[in-house]
Design a protein around this motif. Structure first.
Motif, mmCIF file in Angstrom:
data_model
loop_
_atom_site.group_PDB
_atom_site.id
_atom_site.type_symbol
_atom_site.label_atom_id
_atom_site.label_comp_id
_atom_site.label_asym_id
_atom_site.label_seq_id
_atom_site.Cartn_x
_atom_site.Cartn_y
_atom_site.Cartn_z
ATOM 1 N N ARG A 86 15.679 0.613 -14.011
ATOM 2 C CA ARG A 86 15.412 -0.564 -13.461
ATOM 3 C C ARG A 86 16.130 -0.627 -11.984
ATOM 4 N NH1 ARG A 86 14.140 -4.898 -16.180
ATOM 5 N NH2 ARG A 86 15.239 -4.317 -17.938
ATOM 6 N N SER A 87 17.423 -0.136 -11.941
ATOM 7 C CA SER A 87 18.458 -0.388 -10.651
ATOM 8 C C SER A 87 17.706 0.725 -9.709
ATOM 9 C CB SER A 87 19.766 0.206 -10.851
ATOM 10 O OG SER A 87 20.040 1.355 -11.380
ATOM 11 N N VAL A 88 17.118 2.081 -10.078
ATOM 12 C CA VAL A 88 16.557 2.707 -9.171
ATOM 13 C C VAL A 88 15.299 2.335 -8.762
ATOM 14 C CG1 VAL A 88 15.824 5.228 -9.014
ATOM 15 C CG2 VAL A 88 17.801 4.869 -10.074
ATOM 16 N N ALA A 89 14.575 1.700 -9.610
ATOM 17 C CA ALA A 89 13.254 1.223 -8.912
ATOM 18 C C ALA A 89 13.131 0.201 -8.210
ATOM 19 C CB ALA A 89 12.295 0.872 -10.271
ATOM 20 N N GLU A 90 14.161 -0.711 -8.405
ATOM 21 C CA GLU A 90 14.512 -1.926 -7.475
ATOM 22 C C GLU A 90 15.085 -1.318 -6.092
ATOM 23 O OE1 GLU A 90 17.161 -4.381 -9.687
ATOM 24 O OE2 GLU A 90 15.514 -5.013 -10.901
ATOM 25 N N GLU A 91 15.822 -0.426 -6.092
ATOM 26 C CA GLU A 91 16.398 0.153 -4.806
ATOM 27 C C GLU A 91 15.128 0.849 -4.070
ATOM 28 O OE1 GLU A 91 19.896 3.107 -3.365
ATOM 29 O OE2 GLU A 91 20.142 2.337 -5.109
ATOM 30 N N ALA A 92 14.298 1.472 -4.939
ATOM 31 C CA ALA A 92 13.151 2.183 -4.176
ATOM 32 C C ALA A 92 12.150 1.492 -3.431
ATOM 33 C CB ALA A 92 12.253 3.108 -5.355
ATOM 34 N N TYR A 93 11.953 0.015 -4.371
ATOM 35 C CA TYR A 93 11.271 -1.041 -3.710
ATOM 36 C C TYR A 93 11.930 -1.679 -2.441
ATOM 37 C CZ TYR A 93 9.699 -5.698 -2.805
ATOM 38 O OH TYR A 93 9.374 -6.889 -2.458
ATOM 39 N N ALA A 94 13.127 -1.825 -2.289
ATOM 40 C CA ALA A 94 13.962 -2.288 -1.219
ATOM 41 C C ALA A 94 13.668 -1.313 -0.176
ATOM 42 C CB ALA A 94 15.337 -2.574 -1.503
ATOM 43 N N PHE A 95 13.729 -0.056 -0.508
ATOM 44 C CA PHE A 95 13.622 0.943 0.608
ATOM 45 C C PHE A 95 12.340 1.210 1.430
ATOM 46 C CE2 PHE A 95 12.530 5.539 1.573
ATOM 47 C CZ PHE A 95 13.246 5.677 2.754
ATOM 48 N N VAL A 96 11.087 1.201 0.404
ATOM 49 C CA VAL A 96 9.911 1.251 0.746
ATOM 50 C C VAL A 96 9.403 -0.071 1.620
ATOM 51 C CG1 VAL A 96 7.450 1.463 0.175
ATOM 52 C CG2 VAL A 96 9.307 3.099 -0.956
ATOM 53 N N ASP A 97 10.274 -1.148 1.062
ATOM 54 C CA ASP A 97 9.836 -2.429 1.580
ATOM 55 C C ASP A 97 10.376 -2.370 3.267
ATOM 56 O OD1 ASP A 97 8.949 -5.163 1.699
ATOM 57 O OD2 ASP A 97 11.312 -5.776 1.608
ATOM 58 N N GLY A 145 0.852 -1.331 0.098
ATOM 59 C CA GLY A 145 0.077 -0.138 0.007
ATOM 60 C C GLY A 145 0.814 1.177 0.130
ATOM 61 N N LYS A 146 2.062 0.986 0.096
ATOM 62 C CA LYS A 146 3.197 2.370 0.148
ATOM 63 C C LYS A 146 3.689 2.594 -1.189
ATOM 64 C CE LYS A 146 2.104 3.462 4.406
ATOM 65 N NZ LYS A 146 1.425 4.563 4.835
ATOM 66 N N LEU A 147 3.527 3.549 -1.916
ATOM 67 C CA LEU A 147 3.934 3.771 -3.406
ATOM 68 C C LEU A 147 5.435 3.855 -3.204
ATOM 69 C CD1 LEU A 147 2.357 4.004 -5.998
ATOM 70 C CD2 LEU A 147 2.963 6.452 -5.791
ATOM 71 N N PHE A 148 6.077 3.298 -4.266
ATOM 72 C CA PHE A 148 7.649 3.450 -4.345
ATOM 73 C C PHE A 148 8.010 3.895 -5.706
ATOM 74 C CE2 PHE A 148 6.819 -0.933 -5.523
ATOM 75 C CZ PHE A 148 7.893 -1.273 -6.724
ATOM 76 N N ALA A 149 7.240 3.799 -6.752
ATOM 77 C CA ALA A 149 7.759 4.287 -8.134
ATOM 78 C C ALA A 149 6.318 4.564 -9.032
ATOM 79 C CB ALA A 149 8.294 3.234 -8.792
#
Length: 106
Positions: A91-102, A39-43
């Motif tokens: 791709r790399s920035v989106a994956e990092e954003a996912y990991a951060f928000v997770d 439920g928390k937006l990352f990208a």
């Protein structure tokens, strides 16, 4: 094709492995649809076709990214990645954003 549509197509492409995860869904924020973790937006993609991601402020600086600006104010934990930087950078920035928000979302 307009810039937002082009950006959305790229975002779908570069996040295909992330969107297969059970905790990733579609969410809406800042007038745009994007991807969220529990439920928390990352990208998401801005109206001008840039990738916008949630990252810690110091990480945004280290990556050499600009903060997203909303109504004249920079958003501290939101960074914008121009379309020109390419799919691998997205791709790399989106994956990092996912990991951060997770990591910050219960």
């Amino acid at each position: 094709m307009d810039e937002r549509t082009r950006g959305r197509e790229r975002l779908a492409e570069v996040t295909s492995s992330l969107t297969e995860r059970p905790d990733v869904g579609v969410g809406r924020m800042f007038g745009s649809e994007g991807y969220s973790v529990r439920g928390k937006l990352f990208a998401f993609v801005s109206s001008d076709g840039r990738l916008v991601v949630k990252l810690p402020g110091e990480r945004i600086e280290r990556l050499g990214l600009d903060n997203m600006v909303m109504r004249g104010s920079p958003m501290r934990e939101w960074a914008a990645v121009p379309f020109d930087e390419g799919a691998e950078r997205w791709r790399s920035v989106a994956e990092e954003a996912y990991a951060f928000v997770d990591s910050i979302t219960p």
